[in-house]
Write an enzyme that holds these catalytic residues in place. Structure first.
Site, PDB file in Angstrom:
ATOM      1  N   LYS A   1      50.106  40.080  50.829  1.00 55.68           N
ATOM      2  CA  LYS A   1      50.372  38.761  50.254  1.00 55.68           C
ATOM      3  C   LYS A   1      51.836  38.596  49.821  1.00 55.68           C
ATOM      4  CE  LYS A   1      48.594  35.537  46.875  1.00 55.68           C
ATOM      5  NZ  LYS A   1      47.674  35.267  45.785  1.00 55.68           N
TER       6      LYS A   1
ATOM      7  N   PHE B   1      40.654  43.432  44.649  1.00 55.12           N
ATOM      8  CA  PHE B   1      39.654  42.511  45.195  1.00 55.12           C
ATOM      9  C   PHE B   1      39.956  42.213  46.667  1.00 55.12           C
ATOM     10  CE2 PHE B   1      38.376  38.028  46.012  1.00 55.12           C
ATOM     11  CZ  PHE B   1      37.005  38.248  46.013  1.00 55.12           C
ATOM     12  N   GLN B   2      38.975  42.343  47.485  1.00 53.92           N
ATOM     13  CA  GLN B   2      39.068  42.122  48.934  1.00 53.92           C
ATOM     14  C   GLN B   2      40.139  42.984  49.600  1.00 53.92           C
ATOM     15  OE1 GLN B   2      39.007  37.830  49.796  1.00 53.92           O
ATOM     16  NE2 GLN B   2      36.767  37.969  49.826  1.00 53.92           N
TER      17      GLN B   2
END
Lengths: 162, 560
Positions: free
Chosen positions: B160, B110-111
């Protein structure tokens, strides 16, 4: 005109894409490109063969030098250099043509590295002309497959580029 | 031991970053949590493209590196235009993008976007951090690369898990990159050669570009020009690098440059190009460009030399450094200042033949050239002007009297509509005391007008002029001249009510269609604490002249 450009680069991911992208972004074709580590594992050497007029190649070299991950660029074309390429050729080898085939392979001082009932794999090393001549001679027998490494090159003499 | 997010913020503080322009995203939450306790201000924009342009405007005014920070995927892809704009104009910028965890890269998470791959050709360099141990070094290198040599944007992609993991923090004081060693000092022999050529030249011209501004070389250019009485012309990017009220200044050259600047350049016997790149908008047809001139080119980027025009005397180095040296060499050689009577007489003739003129407007419309001259008159010498791209940009370049460097912000290389308004926000943040005026068209303005809300939020007043001709004017001009008025895809018959739009976004809005009203409102707006939008009605058929058609030579110039 054909140019052989030797490029020392940081041995990092993405560098190959950066170098190749520089050529493709300008619509230049790379005829061959080979990459491998140097004696310093943090540095790789790329040997790039490209064709274009001198002004275009000069621009390409300047652009290559602009890349942060590029350490050194040398156009070997005007220098005294040696270049080699390796090729694996899978060629038809019916029993009746085997001896003729082996003669050619012998003349070229190349090796058969795999023998099967109906084919050989031939390994050859040499400059571009030699590889092309060998391929031309083997073609009438029926070449099933070819794998070429692309050219690697180095300037002659004791002077070290790295 | 420090977390990645703490390392990022500490590095930014050590790089003396005061403002980050950006938008939030979940991937970067850990970084925001640390920024909470940092003196750095995070300016939340309304679109990532605008965040990049604001960082760019900040950099152009301050001379420092602009910083933007956006999330992964769409956040990252939205800054692409901002990066390309900064890349083409050589603006120092560091862009941080969030990225999915390293374990998920390549999984279409996602993204996720391969932003390092996407931006490879529009950044000076970029990094995907895949080991926390490299983080501090990479940020340090990013700032170093962005601001040295030929400046440019550098992107740092932050997965992240890197932001969340920990390592021992060491800030590398020194940067050493073996493939990157910009050469600042020019070759002394080459510089001497230029000094000799200069003493022989009869019809020299200085042709300066954005490199003069970037290297803060204005004073050195003035010194050289005055010592040897050499006329000076500038590219779009070089405006402000030489005082436009100086009698040696010829104005801009190129496609929409003055007739006399183009004629002087083309008839010169020596061109000294300073931090300029012989862009096609300047040279027109290459084989007809300045046929008799010896070309000297001083530029920090070796690849800029002999790219378009074959250069006779190249010097690779920082314009300021090289000019300091050159000026010394010239001083040694000159006995008296050359008069160049014949040369200036010729230039005066060209000036008289096709001066920059415009007629009176119809009732209910203002002449855009007049509006810009008025702004130039009413705003002080240190006012910062930003523009978008199109006719209004060229009128501003022609009619605004720039006197100081770093007061002119425009997207020269990429030609990015929507640049001006966010750049004005960055400019005002870099220099809060200056008056900032964004000059735009109705087409361009609508590309990033949402950022007025950002300006209102942070109390950043500036004036945005919308020269409204209800069309994409520059393309319409092309259709008028080259396509027999077969207008297509250029009419903006329905436009929003710009006054109401401005008001809804927290700005003051005004509609102006007569001269007196414009002067009154503009004067009043200079004192406003709010962003102001002034919509100015201009005629649809107003054109930018002179114009050298693309691919043409000076001989093909259209003057009206």
């Amino acid at each position: 005109m054909k140019h052989i450009i030797s490029v020392l680069v940081e041995n990092k991911f993405g560098v190959l894409a950066r170098v190749a992208g520089l050529f493709s972004a300008r619509g230049f074709n790379i005829k061959s490109l080979s990459v491998g580590e140097t004696i310093d594992p943090t540095v790789s050497r790329m040997t790039i063969i490209s064709a274009g007029d001198d002004q275009i190649i000069e621009q390409v070299i300047k652009q290559l030098r602009r890349l942060v991950d590029v350490i050194k660029v040398t156009d070997l074309t005007g220098e005294d250099y040696v270049d080699r390429e390796m090729v694996l050729i899978k060629v038809n080898a019916e029993p009746k043509v085997r001896s003729e085939l082996m003669q050619i392979i012998d003349i070229f001082r190349t090796k058969i590295i795999d023998v099967a009932p109906r084919s050989f794999i031939v390994e050859a090393t040499g400059d571009n002309d030699k590889i092309n001549a060998l391929i031309d001679l083997l073609r009438p027998f029926g070449i099933k497959e070819i794998a070429r490494t692309g050219c690697v090159a180095m300037s002659r003499g004791s002077k070290s580029k790295k | 031991m420090k977390k990645g997010s703490e390392i990022i913020v500490e590095c930014l503080e050590r790089e003396n970053v005061k403002h980050i322009f950006g938008l939030p995203g979940a991937v970067l939450c850990d970084v925001y949590d640390v920024l909470h306790d940092s003196p750095i201000d995070f300016i939340i924009c309304r679109h990532e493209q605008a965040a990049a342009h604001a960082a760019d405007g900040y950099a152009r005014v301050s001379g420092k590196t602009g910083v933007c920070m956006v999330t992964s995927g769409p956040g990252a892809t939205n800054i692409v235009t901002g990066l390309a704009t900064a890349y083409m104009d050589s603006i120092p910028m560091v862009a941080f993008t969030g990225q999915v965890p390293t374990t998920m890269i390549g999984d279409d998470a996602f993204q996720e976007a391969d932003i390092a791959g996407i931006t490879r050709t529009i950044t000076k360099h970029n990094y995907l951090v895949n080991d926390i141990k490299d983080l501090a070094r990479i940020i340090r290198e990013a700032f170093y690369i962005a601001s040295t040599g030929r400046p440019g944007p550098v992107l740092v992609d932050l997965p992240k898990d890197i932001i969340h993991s920990k390592t021992k923090f060491e800030y590398p004081e020194k940067v050493s990159i073996r493939g990157y060693n910009p050469n600042l000092k020019g070759h002394p022999k080459q510089i001497e050669k230029i000094a000799v050529k200069l003493s022989e030249a009869k019809r020299p011209v200085i042709y300066m570009g954005g490199g003069v501004i970037l290297s803060n070389a204005s004073r050195e250019v003035e010194e050289l020009a005055h010592m040897l009485n050499i006329p000076v012309t500038s590219t779009l990017m070089g405006l402000g690098g030489f005082p436009s009220n100086d009698k040696l200044f010829l104005g801009m050259l190129g496609m929409h440059g003055t007739y006399w600047a183009n004629m002087a350049t083309n008839n010169s016997d020596l061109i000294i190009a300073l931090g300029a790149r012989f862009d096609d908008r300047v040279t027109g047809r290459i084989d007809k460009f300045a046929p008799d001139a010896t070309v000297v080119h001083i530029d920090i980027d070796p690849s800029a030399i002999s790219k378009n025009i074959t250069v006779d005397i190249p010097v690779v180095g920082d314009v300021k450094e090289v000019l300091k040296h050159l000026n010394e060499e010239v001083k040694k050689r000159i006995k008296s200042k050359p008069k160049r009577t014949e040369w200036f007489k010729e230039i005066e003739k060209w000036k008289a033949k096709h001066p920059l003129l415009y007629g009176d407007g119809k009732k209910g419309y203002l002449k855009p050239q007049w509006v810009i001259e008025k702004i130039s008159e009413l705003a002080d010498d240190s006012a910062i002007i930003t523009t978008d791209v199109g006719q209004h940009q060229m009128w501003t370049a022609q009619y605004f009297k720039f006197k100081k460097p770093r007061t002119w912000l425009t997207s020269g290389g990429l030609g990015t509509m929507g640049y001006g308004l966010p750049a004005a926000i960055g400019a005002k943040m870099a220099n809060p005391k200056s008056i900032v005026v964004n000059i735009s068209g109705d087409g361009s303005f609508q590309m990033n007008c949402q950022e007025i809300a950002t300006a209102k939020t942070y109390g950043v007043p500036f004036i945005s002029i919308v020269l409204n001709n209800n069309s994409y004017g520059m393309v319409r001009q092309y259709q008028t001249i080259f396509y027999k008025k077969r207008y297509y895809a250029t009419d903006l018959d329905f436009n929003p009510d710009f006054v109401k739009l401005a008001e809804s976004l927290g700005a003051e809005g005004y509609y102006v269609d007569d001269e007196k009203k414009f002067i009154d409102i503009f004067k009043k707006s200079l004192k406003s604490k709010l962003p102001v939008v002034i919509e100015v009605k201009i005629e649809k058929d107003e054109k930018v002249f002179p114009m050298v058609p693309a691919g043409g030579s000076v001989k093909d110039i259209l003057v009206d």
